[in-house]
Enzyme design. Structure first.
Site, PDB file in Angstrom:
ATOM      1  CB  SER A 190      -0.527   0.141   1.205  1.00 32.35           C
ATOM      2  OG  SER A 190      -1.679  -1.261   1.295  1.00 32.35           O
ATOM      3  CD  GLU A 197       6.391  -7.041  -3.350  1.00 35.69           C
ATOM      4  OE1 GLU A 197       6.883  -8.644  -3.051  1.00 35.69           O
ATOM      5  OE2 GLU A 197       5.930  -6.094  -2.700  1.00 35.69           O
ATOM      6  CB  THR A 236       0.541  -7.346   4.109  1.00 32.63           C
ATOM      7  OG1 THR A 236       0.890  -7.610   3.787  1.00 32.63           O
ATOM      8  CG2 THR A 236      -0.492  -7.613   4.976  1.00 32.63           C
ATOM      9  CB  CYS A 237      -3.391  -3.940   2.503  1.00 35.14           C
ATOM     10  SG  CYS A 237      -5.488  -3.684   2.357  1.00 35.14           S
ATOM     11  CB  ILE A 239      -4.679 -10.301  13.595  1.00 30.63           C
ATOM     12  CG1 ILE A 239      -4.708  -9.251  12.248  1.00 30.63           C
ATOM     13  CG2 ILE A 239      -5.108 -11.743  12.769  1.00 30.63           C
ATOM     14  CD1 ILE A 239      -2.822  -9.518  12.202  1.00 30.63           C
ATOM     15  N   GLY A 292       1.147 -10.910  16.353  1.00 33.58           N
ATOM     16  CA  GLY A 292       1.527  -9.714  16.234  1.00 33.58           C
ATOM     17  C   GLY A 292       2.465 -10.108  15.056  1.00 33.58           C
ATOM     18  CG  ASP A 294       2.623  -2.237   8.543  1.00 38.05           C
ATOM     19  OD1 ASP A 294       1.856  -1.556   8.543  1.00 38.05           O
ATOM     20  OD2 ASP A 294       1.923  -3.635   8.403  1.00 38.05           O
ATOM     21  CB  THR A 340      -4.070  -0.378   4.858  1.00 33.49           C
ATOM     22  OG1 THR A 340      -3.672  -1.900   4.746  1.00 33.49           O
ATOM     23  CG2 THR A 340      -4.007   0.296   3.184  1.00 33.49           C
ATOM     24  CG  HIS A 389     -35.616   8.057  14.926  1.00 28.11           C
ATOM     25  ND1 HIS A 389     -35.626   7.417  16.390  1.00 28.11           N
ATOM     26  CD2 HIS A 389     -37.517   7.800  14.587  1.00 28.11           C
ATOM     27  CE1 HIS A 389     -36.589   6.670  16.157  1.00 28.11           C
ATOM     28  NE2 HIS A 389     -37.728   6.509  15.283  1.00 28.11           N
TER      29      HIS A 389
END
Length: 453
Positions: free
Chosen positions: A14, A34, A41-42, A184, A267, A307, A315, A442
């Site tokens: 991200s 990459e 990860t996201c 998580i 973690g 991170d 993210t 309402h």
């Protein structure tokens, strides 16, 4: 000799994607490295597939309640394997979409694993830790490699899962043990229980969701217990034993729990191994890359976001950090990210969302006498006919001296959608009087935030 790129980004998650595309828009020559799938990860193994599983579990709840609304259903088949297959297909689609976005942004995608070979150079390997096949240079380098799950060193840990593994499974076993107390752990406990799995959650401390408002965490715990999740607090997993396809999780007090899988949601930590940070002189502290308010590391031309810096590991924060970096360095628009007011959600069942100071933190900062707390707890209208389900909890924490709303918190359906809008109000310094004079919509859950006494 000029460098290959103005900016080279390590990691197409991200934060890295956001920085690369924004820098390219500002006219920079950008490459992004990459070794795994584009999306990070996201998209690949986190927020997105997890939320799809949340929706899958919710669909079962809706079918269960259908009769209360006069809908008569015959036998319904539910195939978890088919759900997981559909989730992976959607992840594949998003992966291709993000690759296309890079192409449209004129960012060069470089496949492989990168590690520093010098202050301005990155060596590229086909696999992490293997021999370097080529070297790439850049005027500036951005580290955005994220984090990875942590497994404690206990006997039999090799038989356990981490969160990444959950989306690769073909199906789920009948019984799962989840170790952990964070978001998580709680999210997967609720997902699995919602999909019909028997769940035992082992929590080392006395409560769930440390760092969130304690009253909200207690409300989530109540809902999880009501759903049939067995939560054991003040307990530690000592070992995991495998006998063919059966596992036995043994706790420190000797309790043995037979199960088909153990998820270690204990973690995540910054993924620094193999980056060669020492080759570039990038300083680390307590297992993370240290940066200043402008994302700058100990080297002025090397930055880090997300991170890997281990600050606010969400993210949207990584995305904003990446864009702020690109705007500041390549767009001549100096900007810093505000880490003090960040909304957060736990997609458990019931859902929790929060922005601003919890009651506990507000007491620490202003004293008990310096704040006022307003509550509303009720069963929402969509639970009236089924006559079951958790109760909603809405909460405002207010500074007495200024009437300013310090925190806005909720447990219940659509909490994340409601708190996202409340975050705007808190960012503008809204007072309790501002909330009070806002007309209620309402009937809705959110109206309780503007009708609290």
């Amino acid at each position: 000799m000029s460098a290959d790129f103005d900016l080279l980004v390590l990691g197409a998650g991200s934060g890295g994607l956001a920085a690369a595309k924004r820098a390219a828009r500002h006219g920079a020559r950008v490459g992004i490295i990459e070794g795994d799938r584009v999306g990070g990860t996201c998209v690949i193994r986190g927020c997105v597939p997890k939320k799809l599983l949340v929706y899958g579990a919710r669909a079962r709840h809706q079918l269960r309640d259908a009769e209360s609304y006069g809908i008569q259903l015959g036998p319904v088949d539910f195939d978890v394997a088919d759900l997981l297959k559909s989730v992976r297909a959607e992840v594949d689609r998003l992966n291709k979409l993000h690759i296309g976005f890079l192409h449209k942004a004129d960012v060069e995608l470089i496949t492989g694993w990168g590690s520093f070979t010098g202050s301005n150079s990155i060596g590229l390997s086909a696999r992490r830790g293997e021999a370097i096949e080529r070297e790439i240079t850049a005027e500036r380098i951005l580290i955005a490699v994220g984090g990875r799950p942590f497994r404690p060193p206990i006997p039999g840990i090799e038989h356990t899962w981490v969160s990444d593994d959950m989306f690769r499974l073909e199906s789920f076993p009948d019984r799962v043990v989840i170790v952990g107390a964070g978001f998580i752990a709680c999210e997967f406990a609720c997902i699995l229980r919602g999909l019909g799995v028997s769940v035992t959650q082992v929590v080392r401390g006395p409560r769930l969701l440390r760092g969130f408002d304690s009253e909200l965490a207690e409300a989530v715990l109540d809902g999880m217990k009501e759903a049939g999740i067995h939560v054991i607090c003040n307990a530690t997993l000592e070992s995991v034993h495998r006998d063919q396809n059966q596992l036995t999780a043994t706790l420190e007090d000797g309790l043995q729990i037979p199960c088909g899988g153990v998820l270690m949601a204990t973690g995540r930590r910054p993924w620094l191994e193999g980056l060669g940070l020492e080759q570039a002189g990038v300083a680390i502290s307590n297992g993370r890359i240290t940066v200043d308010a402008h994302q700058t590391t100990s080297q002025p031309h090397i930055h880090a976001v997300g991170d890997v810096t281990d600050r606010v590991n969400l993210t949207p924060v990584a995305i904003d950090e990446g864009r702020a970096y690109a705007d500041s360095v390549f767009g001549d628009r100096l900007r810093q990210v505000n880490h003090d007011l960040v909304a957060a959600a736990v997609f458990s069942d019931p859902e929790l969302a929060t922005v601003g100071l919890s009651e506990d933190r507000a007491v620490e900062r202003f004293g008990r006498a310096g704040i006022q707390v307003h509550h509303s707890r009720f069963r929402s209208m969509d639970r009236a006919l089924p006559g079951n389900g958790h109760r909603c909890l809405l909460k405002l924490v207010v500074e007495k001296a200024t009437d300013r709303v310090l925190g806005c918190h909720m447990v219940g359906d659509h909490a994340s959608e409601i708190i996202q809008m409340a975050a705007i109000s808190l960012g503008m310094g809204a007072t309790k009087a501002d909330f009070d004079r806002t007309m209620a919509l309402h009937p809705s859950i959110a109206e309780e935030f503007v009708t609290m006494g």
